[in-house]
Design an enzyme around this catalytic site. Structure first.
Site, PDB file in Angstrom:
ATOM      1  CE1 TYR A  56      99.860  13.670  46.135  1.00 41.04           C
ATOM      2  CE2 TYR A  56      98.335  14.683  44.629  1.00 41.04           C
ATOM      3  CZ  TYR A  56      99.551  13.940  44.813  1.00 41.04           C
ATOM      4  OH  TYR A  56     100.283  13.837  43.449  1.00 41.04           O
ATOM      5  CG  HIS A 125     101.153   8.133  43.776  1.00 35.56           C
ATOM      6  ND1 HIS A 125     100.461   9.046  44.744  1.00 35.56           N
ATOM      7  CD2 HIS A 125     102.199   9.245  43.251  1.00 35.56           C
ATOM      8  CE1 HIS A 125     100.925  10.187  44.675  1.00 35.56           C
ATOM      9  NE2 HIS A 125     101.944  10.346  43.807  1.00 35.56           N
ATOM     10  CB  SER A 204     106.838  19.146  39.931  1.00 35.77           C
ATOM     11  OG  SER A 204     106.252  18.523  41.046  1.00 35.77           O
ATOM     12  N   PRO A 205     105.423  20.967  37.171  1.00 39.54           N
ATOM     13  CG  PRO A 205     103.448  21.949  35.952  1.00 39.54           C
ATOM     14  CD  PRO A 205     103.810  21.059  36.951  1.00 39.54           C
ATOM     15  N   GLY A 207     108.369  23.410  38.394  1.00 33.89           N
ATOM     16  CA  GLY A 207     109.592  23.025  39.647  1.00 33.89           C
ATOM     17  C   GLY A 207     109.147  23.150  40.912  1.00 33.89           C
ATOM     18  NE  ARG A 208     109.161  18.384  44.032  1.00 38.56           N
ATOM     19  CZ  ARG A 208     107.849  17.427  44.125  1.00 38.56           C
ATOM     20  NH1 ARG A 208     106.924  17.741  44.796  1.00 38.56           N
ATOM     21  NH2 ARG A 208     108.226  16.283  43.873  1.00 38.56           N
ATOM     22  N   GLY A 209     107.225  25.299  42.054  1.00 37.26           N
ATOM     23  CA  GLY A 209     107.082  26.816  42.361  1.00 37.26           C
ATOM     24  C   GLY A 209     108.407  27.380  42.085  1.00 37.26           C
ATOM     25  CG  PHE A 210     113.331  26.886  41.764  1.00 35.73           C
ATOM     26  CD1 PHE A 210     113.923  27.537  42.762  1.00 35.73           C
ATOM     27  CD2 PHE A 210     113.813  26.954  40.684  1.00 35.73           C
ATOM     28  CE1 PHE A 210     114.993  28.364  42.509  1.00 35.73           C
ATOM     29  CE2 PHE A 210     114.919  27.490  40.074  1.00 35.73           C
ATOM     30  CZ  PHE A 210     115.586  28.235  41.149  1.00 35.73           C
ATOM     31  N   GLY A 213     110.343  32.036  40.088  1.00 39.60           N
ATOM     32  CA  GLY A 213     111.050  33.108  40.685  1.00 39.60           C
ATOM     33  C   GLY A 213     110.513  33.464  42.185  1.00 39.60           C
TER      34      GLY A 213
HETATM   35  N1  LIG Z   1     102.886  11.623  40.431  1.00 40.31           N
HETATM   36  C1  LIG Z   1     103.680  12.166  41.535  1.00 40.31           C
HETATM   37  O1  LIG Z   1     104.224  11.430  42.248  1.00 40.31           O
HETATM   38  C2  LIG Z   1     103.412  13.719  41.768  1.00 40.31           C
HETATM   39  C3  LIG Z   1     104.390  14.262  42.609  1.00 40.31           C
HETATM   40  C4  LIG Z   1     104.091  15.764  43.044  1.00 40.31           C
HETATM   41  C5  LIG Z   1     103.107  16.368  42.222  1.00 40.31           C
HETATM   42  N2  LIG Z   1     102.350  15.472  41.691  1.00 40.31           N
HETATM   43  C6  LIG Z   1     101.107  16.270  40.933  1.00 40.31           C
HETATM   44  O2  LIG Z   1     101.499  17.363  40.374  1.00 40.31           O
HETATM   45  C7  LIG Z   1     100.853  18.567  40.455  1.00 40.31           C
HETATM   46  C8  LIG Z   1     101.954  19.920  40.257  1.00 40.31           C
HETATM   47  O3  LIG Z   1     102.796  19.683  40.946  1.00 40.31           O
HETATM   48  P1  LIG Z   1     103.404  20.441  41.996  1.00 40.31           P
HETATM   49  O4  LIG Z   1     102.414  21.085  42.786  1.00 40.31           O
HETATM   50  O5  LIG Z   1     104.431  19.481  42.871  1.00 40.31           O
HETATM   51  O6  LIG Z   1     104.509  21.703  41.597  1.00 40.31           O
HETATM   52  P2  LIG Z   1     104.192  23.077  40.627  1.00 40.31           P
HETATM   53  O7  LIG Z   1     103.162  22.892  40.131  1.00 40.31           O
HETATM   54  O8  LIG Z   1     105.554  23.022  39.814  1.00 40.31           O
HETATM   55  O9  LIG Z   1     104.134  24.025  41.644  1.00 40.31           O
HETATM   56  C9  LIG Z   1     103.351  24.313  42.609  1.00 40.31           C
HETATM   57  C10 LIG Z   1     104.000  25.614  43.387  1.00 40.31           C
HETATM   58  O10 LIG Z   1     103.957  26.633  42.518  1.00 40.31           O
HETATM   59  C11 LIG Z   1     103.198  27.677  42.940  1.00 40.31           C
HETATM   60  N3  LIG Z   1     102.608  28.158  41.851  1.00 40.31           N
HETATM   61  C12 LIG Z   1     101.899  27.903  40.989  1.00 40.31           C
HETATM   62  N4  LIG Z   1     101.546  28.768  39.863  1.00 40.31           N
HETATM   63  C13 LIG Z   1     102.475  29.764  40.278  1.00 40.31           C
HETATM   64  C14 LIG Z   1     102.642  31.312  39.771  1.00 40.31           C
HETATM   65  N5  LIG Z   1     102.047  31.581  38.524  1.00 40.31           N
HETATM   66  N6  LIG Z   1     103.610  32.028  40.251  1.00 40.31           N
HETATM   67  C15 LIG Z   1     104.294  31.600  41.493  1.00 40.31           C
HETATM   68  N7  LIG Z   1     103.944  30.575  41.816  1.00 40.31           N
HETATM   69  C16 LIG Z   1     103.175  29.590  41.361  1.00 40.31           C
HETATM   70  C17 LIG Z   1     102.358  26.964  43.869  1.00 40.31           C
HETATM   71  O11 LIG Z   1     102.039  28.145  45.001  1.00 40.31           O
HETATM   72  P3  LIG Z   1     100.650  28.037  45.890  1.00 40.31           P
HETATM   73  O12 LIG Z   1     100.605  26.898  46.570  1.00 40.31           O
HETATM   74  O13 LIG Z   1     101.038  29.319  46.585  1.00 40.31           O
HETATM   75  O14 LIG Z   1      99.550  28.432  44.791  1.00 40.31           O
HETATM   76  C18 LIG Z   1     103.003  25.759  44.381  1.00 40.31           C
HETATM   77  O15 LIG Z   1     103.858  26.196  45.667  1.00 40.31           O
HETATM   78  C19 LIG Z   1     100.613  18.325  41.962  1.00 40.31           C
HETATM   79  O16 LIG Z   1      99.608  19.192  42.582  1.00 40.31           O
HETATM   80  C20 LIG Z   1     100.178  17.006  42.076  1.00 40.31           C
HETATM   81  O17 LIG Z   1      98.953  16.823  41.751  1.00 40.31           O
HETATM   82  C21 LIG Z   1     102.341  14.345  41.376  1.00 40.31           C
END
Ligand SMILES: NC(=O)c1ccc[n+]([C@@H]2O[C@H](COP(=O)([O-])OP(=O)(O)OC[C@H]3O[C@@H](n4cnc5c(N)ncnc54)[C@H](OP(=O)(O)O)[C@@H]3O)[C@@H](O)[C@H]2O)c1
Length: 331
Positions: A56, A125, A204-205, A207-210, A213
């Site tokens: 990262y 990873h 990405s719980p 869905g990467r923010g999707f 909504g």
């Molecule tokens: N092992 C792997 O290969 C791998 C791959 C991907 C990710 N990860 C890890 O998993 C973690 C979480 O996954 P992720 O960050 O990809 O996806 P995520 O947690 O599903 O979503 C993150 C996104 O959602 C937005 N968000 C979070 N809470 C929200 C809410 N309550 N309302 C509206 N939007 C919200 C965030 O916005 P903002 O940024 O504006 O706050 C960000 O853009 C990462 O940080 C990383 O540490 C691991």
């Protein structure tokens, strides 16, 4: 904040972790001061399980965490980081290397950047096709003995690799993508983890923010955002996928909750050894997500979710073909 346990060796973590990736990588611009405030608030809220990786930035996310770790009691935090990739001088990803020598070198770099003398949970990873998993886990077991890491994790590998790895040294956690729009792990992986008593950390719980909504079309993302290269966020696919969020919004409004909270509560309900790590760089989202742990829905709402999932098929692969090359969860 409630606690959960990952793996047979008893790694205790907060029921919800914090994904730190987006603070430094992949999801558009960020503000360091605000990110440090979010980390400090996560600590106050009892969200003590923080997820980072050498990748990262690369490196800058671990450096960011190092800045706040200096100010907090180290033994109260569970720091998870990851190795696997090699980089050139410009910080571009050039390959995969999980040879014992590389694992040990990568850990030294992470420890230095984090400003700590141990990592709680050290994950591979991505699998390195050139190095048998037994050799990699053997090296990780040496690091456990040396007190430099406490627990071992894997990411994005399939049942065969998990079993081989677990024979060499207990694996405490698998981290792989899992959410309402990505359920591939339900096929074979979750049952393998259950059988072996290995914890599961869905990345990405939301869905990467999707699933919040807040992202309804590609134009809602910054032009530097990595998600623009992800098939699921491309125009035609996102238009179809929005239907899932509409259902979440409907249920959320009945419970004075948000779709992101429903997405997290659904994961937490799947098993007591599942610990999602939602990522955010914003205080308001951190606080909103923390409240998902106490969200109680009635059976009828869970049934509506199950019914919708039964009929819904997410459009688009979860990664581009190029990124999928380093993932083989079938083996
Ligand atoms: N092992 C792997 O290969 C791998 C791959 C991907 C990710 N990860 C890890 O998993 C973690 C979480 O996954 P992720 O960050 O990809 O996806 P995520 O947690 O599903 O979503 C993150 C996104 O959602 C937005 N968000 C979070 N809470 C929200 C809410 N309550 N309302 C509206 N939007 C919200 C965030 O916005 P903002 O940024 O504006 O706050 C960000 O853009 C990462 O940080 C990383 O540490 C691991």
């Amino acid at each position: 904040m409630q606690k959960r346990t990952l793996g047979s060796q008893g790694l205790e973590v907060s029921a919800l972790g914090l994904g730190c990736m987006g603070m430094s990588y992949a999801y558009g611009p960020s503000d360091e001061t605000e990110c440090l405030q979010v980390l400090a608030r996560a600590y106050e809220l009892g969200i003590h399980f923080w997820d980072t990786a050498e990748l990262y930035g690369p490196y800058s996310n671990e450096i960011l965490l190092g800045k706040i770790l200096k100010k907090l009691p180290r033994d109260k935090l569970i720091i998870a980081t990851k190795f696997a990739f090699t980089f050139n001088d410009k910080g571009e990803r050039i390959g995969l290397d999980s040879s014992p020598a590389h694992v040990k070198k990568a850990l030294e770099g992470s420890l230095k950047r984090l400003g700590t003398d141990y990592v709680d949970l050290y994950y591979q990873h991505r699998l390195d096709p050139k190095t048998p998993i037994e050799e990699t886990v053997g090296a990780l077991a040496d690091l456990v003995k040396a007190g430099k890491i406490r627990y071992i994790g894997l990411s994005e590998v399939g049942p065969g690799i998990i079993r081989r790895a677990h024979k060499v040294h207990p694996i405490s956690a698998l981290q792989t993508e899992y959410s309402l729009w990505e359920r591939g792990v339900e096929e074979k992986i979750l049952s393998t983890l259950k059988e072996l008593n290995i914890g599961f950390v869905p990345y990405s719980p939301i869905g990467r923010g999707f699933l919040s909504g807040k992202i309804q079309k590609p134009e809602d993302l910054d032009k530097t955002d990595w998600r623009l290269t992800n098939p699921r966020f491309q125009a035609e696919n996102i238009k179809h996928n929005v239907k899932l969020v509409e259902m979440l919004q409907e249920i959320a409004s009945q419970y004075h909750a948000t779709p992101a909270q429903i997405a997290l509560a659904w994961l937490l309900k799947q098993d007591e050894h599942i610990v999602p790590i939602p990522g955010t760089k914003q205080m308001k989202y951190l606080e909103e997500n923390a409240r998902a742990v106490d969200l109680a829905l009635e059976d009828q709402a869970w049934q509506s979710i199950a019914d919708t999932l039964g009929e819904f098929k997410t459009a688009g692969m979860r990664y581009s073909d190029d990124n999928m090359k380093s993932i083989d969860t079938t083996e």
